[in-house]
Design an enzyme around this catalytic site. Structure first.
Site, PDB file in Angstrom:
ATOM      1  N   TYR A  21      37.347  49.671  53.394  1.00 51.41           N
ATOM      2  CA  TYR A  21      36.866  49.064  52.063  1.00 51.41           C
ATOM      3  C   TYR A  21      36.341  47.841  52.063  1.00 51.41           C
ATOM      4  CZ  TYR A  21      39.168  53.402  50.235  1.00 51.41           C
ATOM      5  OH  TYR A  21      39.641  54.782  50.059  1.00 51.41           O
ATOM      6  N   HIS A  39      48.586  48.206  38.988  1.00 48.51           N
ATOM      7  CA  HIS A  39      47.629  48.461  39.846  1.00 48.51           C
ATOM      8  C   HIS A  39      47.034  47.104  40.255  1.00 48.51           C
ATOM      9  CE1 HIS A  39      43.152  49.385  40.750  1.00 48.51           C
ATOM     10  NE2 HIS A  39      43.868  50.369  41.366  1.00 48.51           N
TER      11      HIS A  39
END
Length: 724
Positions: free
Chosen positions: A506, A473
């Protein structure tokens, strides 16, 4: 948005979808042992993560009620709320149901049994669904009508428009519809997850026999059919209403007695068993084919559904009435996102074009990224700083530069038409060594990532899927360049994905750097991801699953020691979620000795702030707005020698135990000051925010007025940089 978490400090079954928190047989960690005895023994020191998630989505819903926001943006938040709730049931509720059915782990970290958690979720979930429908019906829809945007019923259409739609239905919709009967010769059909359906009751006029049938509303055409009822307005008819008015064409010779819309949500969590002897790509593809057949976890129906039809659905879908959610008005309000295509700029946020970072602009031209980095680190703050002229430009320049020898990159999610992937392919075709660690199990992006993996492999890139049992991630890129003095390494570390589209939506931060020690760290990290290594310690990185929790807890304890010694102390955290019990217990212990702690959390928070004798010095706030707050930052006062970290990891078990994550220590004083200044903005007393109290309730502060952080940052971005 609702991902599964787990922890490996205490052995337990590796079942995806298990909620956070110790099982009934788990013991408290050493951190808890440093707490007062009454606190360490109290599971209620943790708020329930599932209820906290629902509270977060309630804050999203509140954005649709903000009358100071543009109307179509309010409508968009109604759609986002619906999509969020879908994913919550598909993953988190599905995991709780599986946990209950297997009998594994009957209690969460907050002391609630799995059964009790499901009861609370269903109660609160129904209330939120009702409120969601009410906000649309009573607040947003009337405002849309006043603005000339209407969602009409068939009866409200002029006769001429009804006539036109008869032909449109016959040509565009009728050929793709498939009525499915249910009788002894026709078993109850499979109902795909999140599809909108009509339950139809028909009667044979000769025999009087009543039958049930199902008609699926096509999902490959717009839900809202544009209709023409007057100049200067935008009007739509729901597709299911158009189909409902033409059911006689699907059941010729029969009487259509009634039709009712319904929708099901299925368990969409994957259980990919990673076997060293099986290709992970093949295992994932096999599991993806099973996802669509997951058990039903929710059935949505209209409040006017016939009780006998509902009884049939409950029986045939193998659910209970507890799994049924009845709401007034339209189902599947996620489709309201279609209204954002209406050309009404006055009803939307003012357009914003991200600016090129001043260090990456050379007059009207783009600067040489590598030359700029040799002069010092560059912090980019998206979406205020352009992603395309910073991170994307960094990789595109590396691909085209003949002096670049190698590019190494992690990919978790990216866009459908990805310039990042194109740059990596160009680099490979130019003869550079390109290594891509692609996470093919990124939830709901699995199919896309499989396609990217194969495309990159065909271009000659070395594609790997990370480490067994761990999701990769972290957001890192490494460029190795031949220069006069030898090889030089350039790096990017980020809090967000390499996704050009979401980089405009974002809020994230990223660091572009030529720092030799960070270059050595990321080289070691890629060697771990692509080869064999037991390395767990790095120079300026904390790397999960071994280093982040340990590193954070040690630094939190150090702040407590500073407070006890009379030295300056303080902790500030910005994260998407704060759930990990070890970290929370360490924060409680620090608070008990007077360390001031400020937490800005977008979503889930299991930490209970402001509790007497436990967390009196801890303040938790949440900031939501036009952009999705997504960056993760941690700042320690460190006795007056400020220490700032940022990275990809939230304070959750999934991030700290089951993922490869990085936190990066910021060494450049200018970058450190920028991030500290951002935390100053977020924690300013006049900022519009939500605050969490000691019993787990969120309060909007201030109720009126106040300063919107994102608006201020947009203004500052326009003033500081050149438009890209």
């Amino acid at each position: 948005m609702a991902d599964r978490d787990s922890q490996d400090r205490v052995p337990r079954a590796e079942l995806p979808g298990l909620p956070d928190g110790p099982d009934s047989g788990d013991t408290l960690t050493s951190t808890a042992a440093s707490l007062p005895a009454d606190l360490a023994a109290a599971p209620a020191r943790f708020l329930n993560r599932e209820i906290s998630w629902l509270d977060w989505n309630a804050r999203v819903l509140a954005l649709s009620q903000d009358h100071t926001a543009p109307l179509l943006e309010r409508t968009k938040f109604l759609a986002i709320f619906a999509t969020n709730l879908d994913e919550f049931f598909m993953v988190r509720v599905a995991g709780l149901i599986r946990r209950l059915e297997t009998g594994l782990g009957v209690r969460g970290a907050d002391g609630l049994s799995t059964r009790r958690q499901l009861e609370l979720i269903r109660t609160k979930g129904r209330a939120l669904a009702q409120e969601h429908a009410r906000v649309f019906l009573d607040e947003v829809q009337p405002a849309l009508i006043e603005a000339g945007i209407s969602i009409l019923s068939w009866e409200e259409l002029p006769a001429a428009e009804q006539l036109r739609l008869h032909g449109w239905f016959r040509e565009r919709v009728f050929p793709v519809l498939t009525p499915l009967a249910v009788d002894p010769a026709h078993p109850f059909p499979y109902i795909s997850g999140l599809s909108l359906n009509l339950a139809v009751l028909v009667r044979d006029p000769e025999t009087g026999t009543e039958r049930f049938a199902r008609v699926k509303v096509p999902n490959n055409v717009n839900r809202f059919v544009e209709v023409h009822v007057g100049e200067g307005s935008s009007s739509f008819l729901p597709l299911e209403e158009l189909i409902g008015r033409h059911l006689g064409q699907l059941f010729p010779g029969l009487e259509v007695l009634a039709h009712h819309a319904f929708r099901v949500t299925r368990n969409a969590d994957l259980e990919v068993e990673e076997d060293r002897d099986e290709d992970l790509l093949q295992a994932l593809e096999r599991e993806l084919s099973r996802r669509r057949f997951g058990p039903v976890v929710r059935v949505e129906v209209g409040q006017t559904m016939d009780p006998h039809v509902l009884e049939l659905l409950v029986r045939e879908l193998d659910v209970t009435t507890d799994d049924v959610v009845a709401v007034p008005g339209l189902l599947a309000l996620s489709s309201l996102m279609e209204l954002m295509a209406i050309d009404r700029p006055e009803l939307k946020d003012e357009p914003f074009v991200p600016a090129t970072h001043p260090r990456l602009a050379d007059g009207e031209q783009q600067a040489d990224v590598f030359a700029a980095l040799r002069e010092g680190d560059i912090l980019v703050h998206h979406p205020y700083d352009s992603f395309s002229t910073s991170v994307q430009r960094f990789l595109e320049q590396a691909a085209a530069d003949p002096q670049v020898l190698a590019i190494k990159q992690t990919l978790y999610r990216t866009s459908g038409d990805s310039p990042i992937v194109d740059a990596l392919i160009d680099a490979a075709e130019a003869g550079k060594q390109v290594v891509v660690v692609i996470e093919i199990t990124a939830r709901f992006d699995e199919q896309a990532n499989i396609r990217w993996a194969r495309k990159l492999e065909r271009a000659g890139c070395h594609v790997v899927y990370g480490l067994l049992g761990l999701k990769t991630h972290c957001k890192t890129a490494l460029v190795v360049r031949q220069e006069a003095g030898g090889l030089r390494r350039y790096c990017h570390f980020g809090t967000g994905n390499y996704h050009p589209r979401t980089a405009r939506l974002y809020e994230d931060v990223g660091l572009l750097t030529a720092d030799p020690e960070l270059g050595a760290d990321v080289t070691d990290l890629f060697n771990t991801l692509t080869g064999y290594s037991n390395q767990t310690d790095y120079r300026d990185l904390l790397v999960a699953p071994h280093g982040i929790r340990k590193g954070l807890v040690e630094r939190i304890h150090a702040e407590a020691a500073n407070a006890l010694a009379g030295r300056p102390s303080g902790i500030r955290i910005k994260a998407n979620s704060v759930v990990d019990e070890d970290v929370i217990d360490a924060l409680y212990a620090a608070s008990a000795v007077g360390v001031p702690i400020d937490v800005v959390v977008r979503g889930i928070c299991a930490l209970r702030p402001g509790a007497q004798g436990i967390s009196e010095t801890i303040r938790v706030r949440s900031i939501l707005g036009r952009f999705l707050e997504h960056s993760r930052l941690v700042e320690f006062c460190n006795g007056g020698e400020l220490e700032v970290w940022f990275g990809s990891a939230d304070l959750m078990h999934r991030n700290l135990d089951r993922r490869v994550e990085t936190l990066v220590r910021v060494k450049d004083p200018a970058v450190q000051a920028e991030l500290s200044g951002l935390l100053d903005r977020l924690n300013a007393p006049e900022v519009t925010r939500w605050e969490l109290d000691s019993v787990g309730r969120w309060h909007h502060r201030p109720d009126t007025g106040g300063i919107d952080v994102q608006t201020g940052l947009l203004r500052a971005a326009r003033e500081k940089g050149a438009v890209s």
